[in-house]
Design an enzyme around this catalytic site. Structure first.
Site, PDB file in Angstrom:
ATOM      1  CG  ASP A   5      -1.956  -1.100   1.212  1.00 57.02           C
ATOM      2  OD1 ASP A   5      -3.034  -0.907   2.301  1.00 57.02           O
ATOM      3  OD2 ASP A   5      -2.131  -1.755   0.118  1.00 57.02           O
ATOM      4  CG  HIS A  27       2.465   0.071   4.336  1.00 53.12           C
ATOM      5  ND1 HIS A  27       2.502  -0.892   5.202  1.00 53.12           N
ATOM      6  CD2 HIS A  27       1.264   0.503   4.197  1.00 53.12           C
ATOM      7  CE1 HIS A  27       1.024  -0.883   5.751  1.00 53.12           C
ATOM      8  NE2 HIS A  27       0.499   0.123   4.947  1.00 53.12           N
TER       9      HIS A  27
HETATM   10 ZN    ZN Z   1      -2.459   3.300   3.312  1.00 57.29          ZN
END
Ligand code: ZN
Length: 426
Positions: free
Chosen positions: A241, A382
């Site tokens: 993400d 991430h």
């Molecule tokens: Zn996020």
């Protein structure tokens, strides 16, 4: 219309002539274009100078042509106009295989399809025999064909029809780069009549790979690469993400090194600055999902603002990759009914959290993934941390070692569907 066809045919002939110079078995196009009160005829077919092959082609074309004239004559249909079209593809692979496929369409003047026929043959020039696709496919290939049909035409195909495919009689051609399989829409869909095709790279087939000419020009294909997935093996989806960022490229390299893919839920406002990264991401076969424009808390926004966040991001991704994301990962994993009602995208969360935003140590991130992972897991990471790009270098080979195939979210969903079907058949 006819004029356009003549021009297209002419260009086609020119192309064939200029491309085929090196080929020993160069094909010529024979063209028949006729227009009379009752029908329009545009036929193109290849002549190879190999008697056996040309005879077979001519026999087919003559039969279609004569039947058409008889059936759709002025006497039978004084007030209607019909159109016959025959087109073809011709390939000579390494002077070993000649592939010919002829596509026949008969339409009425108001574009109603009356006949869609495919005539196909592939010759092995070394043995001088016509061959069937059975020479190339085993059970793994059948699985792959099944997967590719789902991947490309999941919304069109009929489950019942594709589970009953007769793999031994598939239409196929060996192009410069692929073994291309062609299906009649009616054979695999309930409500789709055009032809559909799938491509399996030559490299997949040992016997073709061996003889592939190395003077082929490399074609820059915008289509993402295909990975073969075995539905009987464990799968896991890595998701990243908040990117793209300066660390994303390193992750892409690692994924490529191990020949696997992940899904990146990107932020719209980061794309312009990392446009090359997102293009590379897509080209390598990774999936791109939507994670809002600038990471606003979507469930707190008004309907209009939500729409704006999602729509703007979709548009930027499309601009840079041509790909339209199917999945939304809501910011902060927060969902409510208003968000669900307000988007057509499928919402995708995760079930394994590496907490890479919290833990600074690479080993901790890796262990967080490994201790909870199981078949079908979606792992959250991430691509905005250097430590994550380092963790991936350890995690990916570990997962592979433990028997996992790393897939995208779309692939994961497909596999779940396929497994369900397989279970039902059993
Ligand atoms: Zn996020």
């Amino acid at each position: 219309m006819t004029k356009i066809k003549i021009i297209i045919t002419f260009i086609y002939i020119l192309l064939l002539c200029s491309c085929g110079i090196k080929q020993e078995y160069k094909s010529n196009t024979k063209t028949i274009i006729e227009q009379n009160t009752n029908n329009l005829i545009a036929i193109n077919y290849p002549l190879t100078n190999i008697k056996k092959i040309d005879k077979q082609t001519k026999n087919y074309v003559n039969k279609i042509y004569n039947d058409f004239l008889k059936q759709y004559s002025k006497i039978n249909y004084p007030n209607k106009k019909y159109e016959l079209n025959i087109d073809y593809e011709y390939y000579n692979f390494a002077d070993n295989y000649i592939s010919i496929i002829l596509y026949t369409h008969i339409n009425t003047s108001n574009d109603e399809l009356i006949l869609n026929d495919i005539y196909n043959y592939v010759y092995n020039l070394k043995t001088n025999q016509q061959i069937s696709i059975t020479e190339f496919i085993d059970n793994n290939t059948k699985n792959l064909i099944f997967n590719l049909l789902f991947e490309n035409y999941g919304n069109l195909i009929s489950m019942e029809k594709i589970t009953n495919i007769n793999y031994d009689t598939l239409n196929f051609v060996i192009t410069d780069n692929n073994l291309k399989i062609i299906f009649k829409g009616d054979d695999i869909c309930d409500n789709y009549h055009e032809n559909l095709d799938i491509n399996i790279p030559i490299e997949y087939f040992q016997e073709l790979k061996k003889i592939k000419p190395n003077n082929q020009k490399i074609i820059n294909n915008i289509k993402p690469t295909i990975n073969y997935i075995d539905i009987n093996k464990k799968v896991v989806a890595l998701t990243f993400d908040d990117g793209p960022s300066i660390y994303t490229n390193e992750i892409l390299k690692t994924l490529e090194q191990y020949n696997c893919n992940a899904t990146f839920f990107v932020l719209g406002n980061k794309i312009t600055n990392h446009s090359e990264t997102i293009q590379e991401m897509y080209k390598k076969g990774n999936e791109i999902g939507n994670h809002s424009y600038n990471h606003r808390w979507l469930t707190r926004l008004s309907k209009e603002e939500q729409t704006e966040q999602i729509k703007k991001t979709q548009e930027i991704i499309e601009t840079y990759t041509g790909f339209t994301p199917k999945y939304l990962r809501p910011t902060y994993g927060s969902i409510n009914q208003s968000l669900r009602n307000n988007t057509d995208l499928e919402i995708v969360l995760w079930n394994v959290d590496t907490k890479d935003w919290k833990y600074k140590k690479v080993d901790t991130i890796v262990n967080n993934a490994l201790k909870d992972v199981k078949d079908g897991s979606i792992i959250l990471m991430h691509d905005t941390y250097e430590r994550t790009s380092e963790a991936v270098k350890i995690l990916i080979p570990k997962l592979i070692e433990n028997g996992y195939q790393l897939v995208t979210i779309s692939e994961l969903q497909e596999i779940k569907k396929l497994r369900k079907i397989t279970d039902e058949i059993r």
